[in-house]
Design an enzyme around this catalytic site. Structure first.
Site, short mmCIF file in Angstrom:
data_model
loop_
_atom_site.label_atom_id
_atom_site.label_comp_id
_atom_site.label_asym_id
_atom_site.label_seq_id
_atom_site.Cartn_x
_atom_site.Cartn_y
_atom_site.Cartn_z
N ASP A 8 0.86 -1.19 0.00
CA ASP A 8 0.00 0.00 0.00
C ASP A 8 0.89 1.23 0.00
O ASP A 8 2.11 1.13 0.20
CB ASP A 8 -0.91 -0.02 1.24
CG ASP A 8 -1.93 1.12 1.23
OD1 ASP A 8 -1.98 1.86 2.22
OD2 ASP A 8 -2.66 1.26 0.24
N TYR A 40 -0.01 8.85 -2.88
CA TYR A 40 -0.08 8.43 -4.28
C TYR A 40 -1.18 9.16 -5.05
O TYR A 40 -1.13 9.25 -6.27
CB TYR A 40 -0.34 6.93 -4.35
CG TYR A 40 0.91 6.09 -4.47
CD1 TYR A 40 1.18 5.37 -5.63
CD2 TYR A 40 1.82 5.98 -3.44
CE1 TYR A 40 2.31 4.57 -5.75
CE2 TYR A 40 2.95 5.20 -3.54
CZ TYR A 40 3.19 4.50 -4.70
OH TYR A 40 4.32 3.73 -4.81
N CYS A 72 -4.25 -1.22 -2.37
CA CYS A 72 -4.40 0.22 -2.62
C CYS A 72 -5.14 0.37 -3.94
O CYS A 72 -4.70 -0.17 -4.97
CB CYS A 72 -3.03 0.88 -2.69
SG CYS A 72 -3.04 2.59 -3.26
N ASN A 73 -6.25 1.08 -3.92
CA ASN A 73 -7.03 1.27 -5.14
C ASN A 73 -6.26 2.05 -6.20
O ASN A 73 -6.30 1.72 -7.38
CB ASN A 73 -8.33 2.01 -4.81
CG ASN A 73 -9.29 1.18 -4.00
OD1 ASN A 73 -10.16 0.51 -4.55
ND2 ASN A 73 -9.15 1.21 -2.69
N CYS A 185 -10.69 3.91 -1.12
CA CYS A 185 -9.28 3.98 -0.73
C CYS A 185 -9.14 3.11 0.52
O CYS A 185 -9.95 3.23 1.45
CB CYS A 185 -8.85 5.42 -0.44
SG CYS A 185 -7.20 5.58 0.29
#
Length: 267
Positions: A8, A40, A72-73, A185
């Site tokens: 992540d 990010y 993590c999307n 998220c």
């Protein structure tokens, strides 16, 4: 060799590891937070791919994982296709917003997606919406400030402080007429109970935790062989860097709260 490595942008994806351990306590796990490159959500596609690829190279070399869960999307929607192309022999599981689940739960056909700006603006989500929620209106909201709060402050914040941090997002979706909020998220999973409390009774909160963990366990297969017992004593969290001197103590505290060892900086 470990069974699962969770990657992540920070510590937001820890609930995925914890959920997997609830279902499969014997699994050996490592968690890697790319804290040196957090956040990010404001990066370009090219920057995200470059940062994630550097982490994946270290992870494969150091841990030889059976499965890498991109927890993590933002990483998933930008990098999964690239990673599977570059590492065809490595098993990957991605994390994408639970748009299908939200559409199935919505009664008034209006769903809300809260995520990083990168995830919110990625065309992949529109594809998911068109495929699984064509009859729904989807309201989106980028949440960089809330994500930063969760990464750096929520673990020491009071219940009231966390609920206050949640209110602007929930009220936005409420005013837009949504009856379901998608946690797009993984950081939001760390405050999901507070979000649900603020959203009740008219807004349901959904996430992709169950689907991701089920998929990871199914592709890993038999866990009865090939594990090294010494890796099973306690799962370990690594980070890629510190932005402040106090960071190490904060990560050690997060590990203590989640029954993890702190491995320091991933080399």
């Amino acid at each position: 060799m470990v069974d699962f490595v969770f990657l992540d942008s920070g510590t937001g994806g820890i609930p995925y590891l914890l959920h997997l351990k609830e279902k499969c306590p014997e699994a050996s796990c490592v968690y890697v937070g790319d804290t040196a490159n957090f956040p990010y959500g404001e990066k370009s596609h090219e920057e995200i791919v470059r940062c994630v690829s550097a982490c994946i190279e270290k992870i494969i070399t150091k841990f030889e994982p059976k499965v890498i869960v991109i927890a993590c999307n933002t990483m998933s929607v930008n990098c999964l296709d690239v990673l599977r192309s570059v590492y065809p022999d490595q098993l990957f599981v991605g994390t994408v917003p639970a748009i299908k689940v939200a559409a199935e739960c919505s009664k008034n056909h209006c769903i809300g997606l809260m995520a990083t700006n990168s995830t919110v603006n990625h065309p992949y989500n529109q594809d998911l919406k068109n495929h699984f929620a064509a009859d729904c209106r989807m309201v989106t909201r980028g949440e960089p400030d809330l994500i930063s709060f969760i990464e750096h402050k929520a673990f020491m914040a009071s219940e009231q402080e966390i609920e206050e941090a949640c209110k602007p997002s929930v009220e936005y979706f409420r005013k837009e007429g949504c009856d379901v909020i998608i946690l797009g998220c993984t950081h939001f999973l760390n405050i999901s109970e507070q979000l649900k409390k603020v959203a009740a009774p008219d807004l349901m909160v959904v996430d992709s935790r169950e689907g991701v963990v089920k998929r990871a366990l199914s592709i890993r297969g038999d866990l009865s062989s090939g594990n090294q017992p010494e890796l099973k004593s306690k799962d370990t969290l690594y980070v890629t860097g510190f932005s402040d001197k106090k960071d190490q103590k904060e990560y050690e505290l997060i590990c203590q709260k989640n029954n993890l060892l702190f491995g320091g900086i991933l080399k």
